[in-house]
Design an enzyme around this catalytic site. Structure first.
Site, PDB file in Angstrom:
ATOM      1  N   GLU A  49      -3.049   7.630  -4.572  1.00 41.21           N
ATOM      2  CA  GLU A  49      -3.545   7.060  -5.834  1.00 41.21           C
ATOM      3  C   GLU A  49      -5.025   7.403  -6.015  1.00 41.21           C
ATOM      4  O   GLU A  49      -5.784   7.417  -5.045  1.00 41.21           O
ATOM      5  CB  GLU A  49      -3.392   5.532  -5.823  1.00 41.21           C
ATOM      6  CG  GLU A  49      -1.991   5.019  -5.866  1.00 41.21           C
ATOM      7  CD  GLU A  49      -1.948   3.484  -5.804  1.00 41.21           C
ATOM      8  OE1 GLU A  49      -2.977   2.836  -6.110  1.00 41.21           O
ATOM      9  OE2 GLU A  49      -0.902   2.948  -5.439  1.00 41.21           O
ATOM     10  N   HIS A 103       0.429   0.269  -9.653  1.00 43.55           N
ATOM     11  CA  HIS A 103      -0.309  -0.626  -8.746  1.00 43.55           C
ATOM     12  C   HIS A 103      -0.804  -1.856  -9.496  1.00 43.55           C
ATOM     13  O   HIS A 103      -1.971  -2.230  -9.433  1.00 43.55           O
ATOM     14  CB  HIS A 103      -1.481   0.116  -8.094  1.00 43.55           C
ATOM     15  CG  HIS A 103      -1.982  -0.547  -6.847  1.00 43.55           C
ATOM     16  ND1 HIS A 103      -2.635   0.141  -5.848  1.00 43.55           N
ATOM     17  CD2 HIS A 103      -1.943  -1.844  -6.432  1.00 43.55           C
ATOM     18  CE1 HIS A 103      -2.989  -0.695  -4.879  1.00 43.55           C
ATOM     19  NE2 HIS A 103      -2.568  -1.906  -5.218  1.00 43.55           N
ATOM     20  N   ARG A 117       0.850  -1.186   0.000  1.00 42.13           N
ATOM     21  CA  ARG A 117       0.000   0.000   0.000  1.00 42.13           C
ATOM     22  C   ARG A 117       0.888   1.240   0.000  1.00 42.13           C
ATOM     23  O   ARG A 117       1.897   1.289   0.705  1.00 42.13           O
ATOM     24  CB  ARG A 117      -0.931   0.002   1.217  1.00 42.13           C
ATOM     25  CG  ARG A 117      -2.041  -1.035   1.136  1.00 42.13           C
ATOM     26  CD  ARG A 117      -3.054  -0.681   0.047  1.00 42.13           C
ATOM     27  NE  ARG A 117      -4.166  -1.616  -0.041  1.00 42.13           N
ATOM     28  CZ  ARG A 117      -4.245  -2.635  -0.878  1.00 42.13           C
ATOM     29  NH1 ARG A 117      -3.222  -2.888  -1.691  1.00 42.13           N
ATOM     30  NH2 ARG A 117      -5.326  -3.397  -0.916  1.00 42.13           N
ATOM     31  N   GLY A 141       0.113  -7.214  -8.585  1.00 46.27           N
ATOM     32  CA  GLY A 141      -0.713  -8.413  -8.449  1.00 46.27           C
ATOM     33  C   GLY A 141      -1.556  -8.739  -9.656  1.00 46.27           C
ATOM     34  O   GLY A 141      -2.430  -9.608  -9.585  1.00 46.27           O
ATOM     35  N   TYR A 142      -1.284  -8.094 -10.785  1.00 48.89           N
ATOM     36  CA  TYR A 142      -2.192  -8.167 -11.934  1.00 48.89           C
ATOM     37  C   TYR A 142      -1.899  -9.288 -12.927  1.00 48.89           C
ATOM     38  O   TYR A 142      -1.992  -9.081 -14.136  1.00 48.89           O
ATOM     39  CB  TYR A 142      -2.169  -6.832 -12.679  1.00 48.89           C
ATOM     40  CG  TYR A 142      -3.243  -5.862 -12.238  1.00 48.89           C
ATOM     41  CD1 TYR A 142      -3.674  -5.829 -10.925  1.00 48.89           C
ATOM     42  CD2 TYR A 142      -3.808  -4.957 -13.132  1.00 48.89           C
ATOM     43  CE1 TYR A 142      -4.639  -4.934 -10.518  1.00 48.89           C
ATOM     44  CE2 TYR A 142      -4.775  -4.059 -12.734  1.00 48.89           C
ATOM     45  CZ  TYR A 142      -5.188  -4.054 -11.425  1.00 48.89           C
ATOM     46  OH  TYR A 142      -6.149  -3.164 -11.025  1.00 48.89           O
TER      47      TYR A 142
END
Length: 378
Positions: free
Chosen positions: A237, A254, A208, A257-258
């Site tokens: 963000e 960000h 984060r 995790g994609y």
């Protein structure tokens, strides 16, 4: 039954249509009018779920296809009698592989061996444990810091954050965001911590944005502190500090995790939770959803060294493909979210089938998460 799903949740329309009428909506901003007659809401981390969003709405269940839940007011949901489920661990493998891709890139650029480095892992949950296991499979020394787990008596050789700062060559953060309390992580990496890092250290934040004080980090970098920085997450963000982006070695939007697998796990986990919630429990096999990978198989000759591992890792995912696009559009309103919404398909290492003529290489690749087999050379 009307179910609202974030338009960027893969396979959500197909899966949730088994349970009711599905409407795909943007996650930021979410169209509030659509909530007026919806029974369930499935979101990602970009949607703030709280009383102001849902008060007076007929929503009976909220699912977030993410591991983190700091965007959800769980206490209010419970008070309001609204069911809730997250997807813990869904993207953990993806984040670990993002960290490896970054480290292998920096190691090649700066000419060092990861085997000579000590990695401090702050936060030893789903991501931290997997990262530790893969690093130790390679023989790379790790130091663990996780005060909540240490205080609970969880298994592990936990050290203080001060010790990690003093001893680690690489410090990587994988904690939730707690804004207060005994385990506060807001600005855990503050100016004092950043200035105390070893000269030439690598600082990684893929959890984060506010876990690292972005203003303090920029101050230290502007003053010439010798430090390599990898940031996937940012304070404020979807806005970010453009001057900080210019200073970091790797900056992404960000997306750690994609992976397609990670997103699919998130969707299936909340689908299964909601199906159970409404009394029609269903289970989904992940491999029945995923397409064939771009690279079917590859043959590896000889042992596995760092340059070879780097080539294999970057064949599946090279972090630089996500660094350059962010730098091109940083500071332009809406572009951060566009990068996330239109993210190119990315797979996990398990999608790559590696045939090895060296048994030790096959064994090690399997421990690292590749789909590897040993076939002796003839």
């Amino acid at each position: 039954m009307k179910i609202l799903v974030d338009e960027n949740m893969p396979y959500a329309r197909d899966l949730f249509s088994r349970l009711g009428e599905v409407t795909a909506v943007p996650g930021r901003p979410i169209p509030v009018a659509q909530l007026a007659d919806a029974d369930a809401l499935m979101v990602r981390s970009v949607t703030k779920v709280n009383e102001s969003l849902l008060a007076g709405k007929p929503i009976k269940f909220v699912g977030t296809a993410t591991a983190g839940t700091d965007h959800v007011d769980e206490a209010w949901l419970k008070q309001a009698g609204i069911g809730f489920s997250a997807a813990p661990g869904c993207n953990a493998i993806a984040v670990v592989e993002y960290v490896f891709s970054s480290l292998l890139m920096l190691a090649e650029r700066d000419g060092f061996s990861l085997y000579d480095r000590t990695v401090g892992i702050v936060g030893v949950g789903n991501v931290g444990r997997r990262l530790q296991a893969r690093l130790e499979a390679l023989g790379i020394k790790t130091l663990l810091c996780d005060p909540p787990r240490a205080d609970r008596g969880d298994e592990g050789d936990f050290r203080s954050l001060d010790e990690l700062v003093q001893r680690a060559d690489i410090l990587t953060f994988h904690t939730p965001l707690f804004k207060d309390g005994p385990y506060k992580t807001l600005h855990l990496a503050d100016e004092k911590l950043i200035r105390s890092l070893k000269p030439g250290a690598i600082l990684i934040n893929a959890c984060r944005g506010a876990v690292v004080d972005n203003t303090a980090l920029l101050t230290c970098l502007n003053e010439g502190q010798k430090l390599s920085v990898v940031l996937d997450v940012w304070e404020g963000e979807p806005e970010l500090n453009v001057e900080l982006l210019k200073k970091v070695d790797i900056g992404t939007s960000h997306i750690a995790g994609y992976t397609l697998e990670g997103k699919a796990r998130g969707t299936t986990q909340v689908f299964e939770a909601y199906s159970k919630f409404i009394g029609h429990e269903q289970h989904v096999a992940l491999d029945t959803l995923l397409p064939a990978p771009e690279f079917g198989r590859i043959t590896l000759h000889g042992p596995l060294d760092q340059p070879t591992l780097k080539r294999l890792v970057h064949l599946v995912y090279d972090v630089r493909r996500d660094d350059a696009p962010l730098r091109k559009v940083a500071g332009i309103p809406g572009e951060f979210d566009k990068l996330r919404k239109n993210y190119l398909e990315r797979r996990e290492w398990s999608s790559l089938y590696v045939i090895c003529d060296d048994a030790s290489a096959a064994s090690l690749l399997c421990k690292l998460g590749f789909n590897a087999v040993h076939h002796p050379a003839r």
